[in-house]
Design a protein around this motif. Structure first.
Motif, PDB file in Angstrom:
ATOM      1  N   LEU A  36       0.834  -1.187   0.000  1.00 49.93           N
ATOM      2  CA  LEU A  36       0.000   0.000   0.000  1.00 49.93           C
ATOM      3  C   LEU A  36       0.876   1.247   0.000  1.00 49.93           C
ATOM      4  CD1 LEU A  36      -2.702  -0.979   2.644  1.00 49.93           C
ATOM      5  CD2 LEU A  36      -2.937  -1.007   0.159  1.00 49.93           C
ATOM      6  N   PRO A  37       0.401   2.299  -0.635  1.00 48.80           N
ATOM      7  CA  PRO A  37       1.173   3.546  -0.579  1.00 48.80           C
ATOM      8  C   PRO A  37       1.212   4.072   0.845  1.00 48.80           C
ATOM      9  CG  PRO A  37      -1.022   3.937  -1.501  1.00 48.80           C
ATOM     10  CD  PRO A  37      -0.857   2.449  -1.384  1.00 48.80           C
ATOM     11  N   PRO A  38       2.263   4.805   1.205  1.00 46.98           N
ATOM     12  CA  PRO A  38       2.310   5.353   2.571  1.00 46.98           C
ATOM     13  C   PRO A  38       1.150   6.299   2.791  1.00 46.98           C
ATOM     14  CG  PRO A  38       3.965   6.388   1.162  1.00 46.98           C
ATOM     15  CD  PRO A  38       3.395   5.230   0.380  1.00 46.98           C
ATOM     16  N   PRO A  39       0.647   6.374   4.018  1.00 51.20           N
ATOM     17  CA  PRO A  39      -0.478   7.280   4.289  1.00 51.20           C
ATOM     18  C   PRO A  39      -0.061   8.722   4.066  1.00 51.20           C
ATOM     19  CG  PRO A  39       0.451   6.457   6.345  1.00 51.20           C
ATOM     20  CD  PRO A  39       1.095   5.682   5.241  1.00 51.20           C
ATOM     21  N   PRO A  40      -1.015   9.569   3.724  1.00 49.45           N
ATOM     22  CA  PRO A  40      -0.682  10.982   3.548  1.00 49.45           C
ATOM     23  C   PRO A  40      -0.254  11.597   4.872  1.00 49.45           C
ATOM     24  CG  PRO A  40      -3.063  10.657   3.558  1.00 49.45           C
ATOM     25  CD  PRO A  40      -2.452   9.297   3.533  1.00 49.45           C
ATOM     26  N   PRO A  41       0.551  12.641   4.838  1.00 50.88           N
ATOM     27  CA  PRO A  41       0.959  13.283   6.097  1.00 50.88           C
ATOM     28  C   PRO A  41      -0.240  13.884   6.815  1.00 50.88           C
ATOM     29  CG  PRO A  41       1.576  14.636   4.207  1.00 50.88           C
ATOM     30  CD  PRO A  41       1.112  13.317   3.654  1.00 50.88           C
ATOM     31  N   SER A  42      -0.190  13.857   8.107  1.00 50.74           N
ATOM     32  CA  SER A  42      -1.276  14.423   8.908  1.00 50.74           C
ATOM     33  C   SER A  42      -1.263  15.945   8.805  1.00 50.74           C
ATOM     34  CB  SER A  42      -1.144  13.997  10.368  1.00 50.74           C
ATOM     35  OG  SER A  42      -1.259  12.592  10.481  1.00 50.74           O
ATOM     36  N   VAL A  43      -2.425  16.517   8.553  1.00 46.62           N
ATOM     37  CA  VAL A  43      -2.523  17.967   8.373  1.00 46.62           C
ATOM     38  C   VAL A  43      -3.798  18.478   9.030  1.00 46.62           C
ATOM     39  CG1 VAL A  43      -1.231  17.996   6.200  1.00 46.62           C
ATOM     40  CG2 VAL A  43      -3.720  17.699   6.151  1.00 46.62           C
ATOM     41  N   GLU A  44      -3.787  19.747   9.388  1.00 44.99           N
ATOM     42  CA  GLU A  44      -5.026  20.397   9.786  1.00 44.99           C
ATOM     43  C   GLU A  44      -5.704  20.935   8.544  1.00 44.99           C
ATOM     44  OE1 GLU A  44      -6.920  23.841  12.718  1.00 44.99           O
ATOM     45  OE2 GLU A  44      -4.742  23.505  12.710  1.00 44.99           O
ATOM     46  N   ASP A 196     -14.971  25.681  19.992  1.00 43.97           N
ATOM     47  CA  ASP A 196     -13.710  25.753  19.264  1.00 43.97           C
ATOM     48  C   ASP A 196     -13.588  24.478  18.433  1.00 43.97           C
ATOM     49  OD1 ASP A 196     -11.163  26.428  18.412  1.00 43.97           O
ATOM     50  OD2 ASP A 196     -10.196  25.555  20.178  1.00 43.97           O
ATOM     51  N   VAL A 197     -13.825  24.560  17.123  1.00 43.28           N
ATOM     52  CA  VAL A 197     -13.811  23.376  16.258  1.00 43.28           C
ATOM     53  C   VAL A 197     -12.586  23.403  15.352  1.00 43.28           C
ATOM     54  CG1 VAL A 197     -16.304  23.029  16.300  1.00 43.28           C
ATOM     55  CG2 VAL A 197     -15.303  24.498  14.556  1.00 43.28           C
ATOM     56  N   HIS A 198     -11.972  22.234  15.204  1.00 45.68           N
ATOM     57  CA  HIS A 198     -10.834  22.067  14.297  1.00 45.68           C
ATOM     58  C   HIS A 198     -10.982  20.728  13.584  1.00 45.68           C
ATOM     59  CE1 HIS A 198      -8.294  25.510  15.554  1.00 45.68           C
ATOM     60  NE2 HIS A 198      -8.936  25.353  16.702  1.00 45.68           N
ATOM     61  N   PHE A 199     -10.315  20.613  12.435  1.00 44.20           N
ATOM     62  CA  PHE A 199     -10.458  19.439  11.579  1.00 44.20           C
ATOM     63  C   PHE A 199      -9.072  18.939  11.178  1.00 44.20           C
ATOM     64  CE2 PHE A 199     -13.918  22.428  11.090  1.00 44.20           C
ATOM     65  CZ  PHE A 199     -15.047  21.647  11.278  1.00 44.20           C
ATOM     66  N   TYR A 200      -8.844  17.635  11.351  1.00 44.08           N
ATOM     67  CA  TYR A 200      -7.528  17.061  11.105  1.00 44.08           C
ATOM     68  C   TYR A 200      -7.652  15.822  10.220  1.00 44.08           C
ATOM     69  CZ  TYR A 200      -6.378  20.040  15.078  1.00 44.08           C
ATOM     70  OH  TYR A 200      -6.242  21.117  15.925  1.00 44.08           O
ATOM     71  N   ALA A 201      -6.755  15.706   9.239  1.00 46.44           N
ATOM     72  CA  ALA A 201      -6.746  14.564   8.328  1.00 46.44           C
ATOM     73  C   ALA A 201      -5.426  13.829   8.451  1.00 46.44           C
ATOM     74  CB  ALA A 201      -6.953  15.036   6.886  1.00 46.44           C
ATOM     75  N   GLY A 202      -5.483  12.498   8.366  1.00 42.41           N
ATOM     76  CA  GLY A 202      -4.262  11.712   8.411  1.00 42.41           C
ATOM     77  C   GLY A 202      -4.461  10.363   9.064  1.00 42.41           C
ATOM     78  N   ASP A 203      -3.365   9.631   9.159  1.00 44.87           N
ATOM     79  CA  ASP A 203      -3.378   8.277   9.691  1.00 44.87           C
ATOM     80  C   ASP A 203      -3.272   8.305  11.213  1.00 44.87           C
ATOM     81  OD1 ASP A 203      -3.023   5.292   8.917  1.00 44.87           O
ATOM     82  OD2 ASP A 203      -1.388   5.650  10.334  1.00 44.87           O
ATOM     83  N   TRP A 204      -3.916   7.338  11.869  1.00 42.44           N
ATOM     84  CA  TRP A 204      -3.880   7.280  13.331  1.00 42.44           C
ATOM     85  C   TRP A 204      -2.465   7.086  13.862  1.00 42.44           C
ATOM     86  CZ3 TRP A 204      -8.412   3.452  12.662  1.00 42.44           C
ATOM     87  CH2 TRP A 204      -9.609   4.167  12.538  1.00 42.44           C
ATOM     88  N   GLY A 205      -1.573   6.549  13.035  1.00 41.32           N
ATOM     89  CA  GLY A 205      -0.218   6.262  13.495  1.00 41.32           C
ATOM     90  C   GLY A 205       0.590   7.495  13.846  1.00 41.32           C
ATOM     91  N   ASP A 206       0.290   8.640  13.224  1.00 39.30           N
ATOM     92  CA  ASP A 206       1.050   9.852  13.549  1.00 39.30           C
ATOM     93  C   ASP A 206       0.154  11.053  13.838  1.00 39.30           C
ATOM     94  OD1 ASP A 206       0.083  10.344  11.043  1.00 39.30           O
ATOM     95  OD2 ASP A 206       1.997  10.984  10.170  1.00 39.30           O
ATOM     96  N   MET A 207      -1.120  10.807  14.081  1.00 43.10           N
ATOM     97  CA  MET A 207      -2.061  11.895  14.330  1.00 43.10           C
ATOM     98  C   MET A 207      -1.773  12.619  15.643  1.00 43.10           C
ATOM     99  SD  MET A 207      -4.503  13.703  13.193  1.00 43.10           S
ATOM    100  CE  MET A 207      -4.655  12.774  11.674  1.00 43.10           C
ATOM    101  N   GLN A 208      -1.031  11.967  16.554  1.00 39.89           N
ATOM    102  CA  GLN A 208      -0.744  12.617  17.843  1.00 39.89           C
ATOM    103  C   GLN A 208       0.110  13.866  17.675  1.00 39.89           C
ATOM    104  OE1 GLN A 208       0.505   9.705  16.931  1.00 39.89           O
ATOM    105  NE2 GLN A 208       2.725   9.735  17.216  1.00 39.89           N
ATOM    106  N   THR A 209       0.734  14.044  16.512  1.00 41.09           N
ATOM    107  CA  THR A 209       1.534  15.247  16.288  1.00 41.09           C
ATOM    108  C   THR A 209       0.670  16.489  16.144  1.00 41.09           C
ATOM    109  OG1 THR A 209       1.537  14.854  13.896  1.00 41.09           O
ATOM    110  CG2 THR A 209       3.351  13.914  15.170  1.00 41.09           C
ATOM    111  N   LEU A 210      -0.628  16.304  15.853  1.00 44.64           N
ATOM    112  CA  LEU A 210      -1.528  17.438  15.664  1.00 44.64           C
ATOM    113  C   LEU A 210      -2.586  17.545  16.749  1.00 44.64           C
ATOM    114  CD1 LEU A 210      -2.176  17.341  11.800  1.00 44.64           C
ATOM    115  CD2 LEU A 210      -0.696  18.897  13.053  1.00 44.64           C
ATOM    116  N   LEU A 211      -3.048  16.408  17.254  1.00 48.06           N
ATOM    117  CA  LEU A 211      -4.117  16.430  18.252  1.00 48.06           C
ATOM    118  C   LEU A 211      -3.570  16.808  19.619  1.00 48.06           C
ATOM    119  CD1 LEU A 211      -6.023  13.163  17.231  1.00 48.06           C
ATOM    120  CD2 LEU A 211      -6.620  15.522  16.654  1.00 48.06           C
TER     121      LEU A 211
END
Length: 370
Positions: A36-44, A196-211
């Motif tokens: 599988l292709p690598p997941p996209p980078p996590s972004v807001e 206060d609402v925010h939206f984050y996209a990405g894989d659970w494996g590195d989502m802690q960098t944004l949440l």
């Protein structure tokens, strides 16, 4: 004449190779599958002006007790250019554009938990993982949550579905509130519905960098003994051997052919009410909501790892709504996820609702710090 076997015709293929277990994924015939292709980078994902306008047509979603939420109508062909599918590995995960029955189950259950005094969103920090339509998180917004973060694997799902849904529901609620609050009332943060609402996209494996994650000092403070009695904790035998029915309610919905079993036990849920006493500057979330996120054994371990990083001790709770057994090909389901949680030993588990509508039962589980 003896016909050559399939294994003789295909070099390198043996009966053992059909069932071998290696670190690399294999197809049915034993050959390595294309990785599988690598997941996209996590972004807001930042809302556009279009998302906050009337550009998106919304349709009503009617829930129990007269509750109505709004959702946009989009499909995979419009967004991803592929026919209607629930899963495109590495590109479109677990039907993010689909309105799952479990999502409606979860909103209905959250509403009942509030009515029963088991839950409060007022002033809470909420995270919805794998949000898709985002209806549970939207419900949290409408019930006074101070912060609601929405996460999905796909940025396109957030842009085309989640964000429009959030803004149309908040604006609709503000319009209704304005029609009933014309008197001399000083608006508060809750009555003005401005979480206060925010939206984050990405894989659970590195989502802690944004949440928002829990700090080490918070983890050390989680060694508080909550002193729940045995009656506070849910046991599986409560459903099958509860002769008195005092803590169990079974309802049959003849119009939809559903049998809904609800279990009412404390199981740490009141602790969520006490979370308002915590320092709001601390990281993590008081309540985590999830719908159909446990479809794969591989991904659910990353999911559980993220939950442990984000759930605020000692009073945080997780609500999971999903099928008892997943047939998406990943070997997941609510019971498999509960096994992972129990194996780790940090969180307790409580079955809140069971919906027997078909051969595959839908369940809602609550997880909490022991």
């Amino acid at each position: 004449m003896r016909v050559p076997s399939l294994f003789a015709c295909l070099p390198g293929l043996s009966p053992q190779s059909l069932f071998q277990s290696t670190d690399k994924p294999h197809s049915l015939w034993g050959f390595p599958e294309k990785p599988l292709p690598p997941p996209p980078p996590s972004v807001e994902v930042l809302p556009s002006k279009d998302a906050q306008s009337d550009k998106y047509a919304a349709e009503p979603v009617n829930l129990q007790g007269g509750l109505t939420l709004l959702k946009s109508r989009v499909n995979t062909m419009d967004v991803f250019g592929v026919p209607y599918l629930d899963l495109v590995p590495g590109k479109y995960e677990a039907g993010g554009l689909k309105l799952w029955e479990s999502s409606l189950d979860l909103v209905n259950t959250l509403k009942r938990e509030i009515q029963d005094g088991q839950l409060s969103f007022r002033g809470k920090r909420v995270l919805e993982l794998g949000c898709g339509n985002g209806l549970p998180g939207i419900f949290a917004c409408l019930k006074g949550a101070s912060t609601v973060h929405f996460q999905d694997f796909n940025a396109e799902v957030l842009r085309c579905l989640t964000i429009p849904n959030v803004y149309v529901n908040l604006q609709n609620a503000r319009d209704r509130l304005g029609r009933h609050c014309d008197g001399p009332v000083t608006p508060t943060r809750t009555t003005t519905l401005s979480p206060d609402v925010h939206f984050y996209a990405g894989d659970w494996g590195d989502m802690q960098t944004l949440l928002s994650v829990v700090g080490e000092d918070q983890i050390d403070a989680s060694d508080i003994n909550l002193n729940f009695s045995e009656d506070d904790l849910f046991l599986d035998r409560s459903l099958s051997h509860n002769s008195s029915g005092a803590n169990q309610e079974t309802q049959v919905d003849s119009s939809h052919g559903q049998q809904i079993t609800r279990t009412r036990k404390l199981s740490g849920s009141r602790a969520c009410e006490r979370a308002s006493d915590m320092d709001p500057s601390e990281g993590g979330y008081d309540i985590i909501l999830m719908t159909e996120t446990v479809y794969s054994l591989v991904s659910m371990r990353k999911l559980y790892g993220l939950i442990k990083k984000c759930l605020r001790p000692p009073y945080g709770v997780v609500y999971l709504a999903a099928k008892k057994h997943s047939f998406c090909g990943g070997g997941g389901g609510t019971r498999q996820f509960r096994s992972i949680v129990e194996e780790d030993g940090i969180l307790g588990a409580h079955l809140v609702v069971e919906v027997a509508e078909s051969s595959n039962i839908r369940e809602i589980w609550k997880f909490f710090y022991k």
